[in-house]
Design a protein around this motif. Sequence first.
Motif, short mmCIF file in Angstrom:
data_model
loop_
_atom_site.label_atom_id
_atom_site.label_comp_id
_atom_site.label_asym_id
_atom_site.label_seq_id
_atom_site.Cartn_x
_atom_site.Cartn_y
_atom_site.Cartn_z
N PRO A 1 -2.15 7.74 -2.19
CA PRO A 1 -1.80 6.46 -2.80
C PRO A 1 -0.94 6.68 -4.05
O PRO A 1 -1.15 7.65 -4.80
CB PRO A 1 -3.16 5.85 -3.17
CG PRO A 1 -4.14 6.55 -2.29
CD PRO A 1 -3.61 7.94 -2.09
N ALA B 1 0.87 -1.19 0.00
CA ALA B 1 0.00 0.00 0.00
C ALA B 1 0.90 1.23 0.00
O ALA B 1 1.02 1.94 1.00
CB ALA B 1 -0.92 -0.01 1.21
N ARG C 1 -1.01 5.23 -6.73
CA ARG C 1 -1.87 5.21 -7.92
C ARG C 1 -2.38 6.61 -8.25
O ARG C 1 -2.40 7.02 -9.42
CB ARG C 1 -3.05 4.27 -7.68
CG ARG C 1 -4.05 4.21 -8.83
CD ARG C 1 -5.29 3.42 -8.44
NE ARG C 1 -6.08 4.12 -7.42
CZ ARG C 1 -6.09 3.81 -6.13
NH1 ARG C 1 -5.34 2.81 -5.68
NH2 ARG C 1 -6.84 4.48 -5.28
N ASP D 1 0.48 1.04 -6.29
CA ASP D 1 0.13 0.81 -4.89
C ASP D 1 0.76 -0.47 -4.36
O ASP D 1 1.23 -0.53 -3.22
CB ASP D 1 -1.40 0.73 -4.74
CG ASP D 1 -2.08 2.07 -4.96
OD1 ASP D 1 -1.36 3.09 -5.02
OD2 ASP D 1 -3.32 2.10 -5.08
#
Length: 395
Positions: free
Chosen positions: A116, A109, A118, A153
């Motif tokens: 994040p 994560a 991402r 992530d």
Amino acid sequence: MGRSTRTLRVALAAASLSAAATLSAQNAPAPVSRADLAWRYLLMDANYATADSAGRLSDSTRAALNRIFDRSTLSFFGGRFTMTAAMMDTAITMASPSYRYERRVLPAAVMIDRRPARAVREGLTARLSRLDSAGPLAQAIVSAKARAALLVDTVSAERSAEFLTEPAALAKAVGAEVAALEKGRNPYAKAVGDLWRTYRGANGSLVPLRVIAPRAAATQPVGVLIALHGAGGDENMFASGYGQGIAARLARENDLLFVSLATTPFMTSAVQFDSLMAVLGRDYQLDASRVYVIGHSMGAGAAARLAQERPQALAAVVCLAGGAPVTVAGAPPVLFIGAQLDPIIPAARVKAAAAATPTGSYEERANEGHTLMVRGGVLRGVPWMVLKRRLPSSP
């Protein structure tokens, strides 16, 4: 004993077996991943280099260690990763008796500035999508997109470009690169240091590479050392392994732009070389008289092919534990180096390729096998190459 009692006991026994199986599965070691093998290889590479430099390897120990490591290589090619890991552990212990493998836990994560990874990637990609991807900055945009794509992530255990990356530092660097592109500047032009990137090659293929540029590259023409890895490796092999990246260090010491690429695209056509040199030529001032290629195993075959198909572009070539005859007129000098104990590409085969090459010469690494010979081969081959210059073609 009644039926209900027997049924209860059977049910309890089944439950116990199920619990035991679950506990066993929970305690079982996780499957060996590419990352596990990569970390082991880097440890083996470092320990072998240290022991070799310190003169701690007797001929018999060197030979035994190389034989075990080559068996692990064959096991890897067969997809038997657990067996490969066990053999690598044995080999590492021979070089460093106190060794114990500790598995690295990859991030699941990833957060960058409390966001994040991402989300950071998507923001950078959105900005890049608004730029002219067909203009003069097209190749730079390709690289920036590929670098942004490494911000994930969950880090993959199967892709070294991800598990060797430090996400926060990469995000900061790519942010600066995107900002430069938005201002119409190429952030990779005359860039100094170590950079993972990609370029769009022949037939639209995306080719990953590591570019390690010396300080001289910012101000003056520099030569180029192209490094092509063997089967099962990737663009990070020559840059981080094969003797702790000794090829990159030697390149830097000789003011050479070090370019370690994914080999597979170069196996079928020398047009990839043309695309690569065009990209490098846009980003740096190149000394065309000092363009060299070194390859290992499969990469040695690709290096020999380049010498055959682009002889006028290369000053010298080194083929380590592999290669093929180079017979074209005007071929550059080619040094073939075999390994005495190599079970994958026997030394006799490498020697035969050298004998069939008019500009070829042959040397052999004693008591070494297919993979661990690369460090010694690089230490011999790069100094040999840099003494060569390609003379301009006659008009």
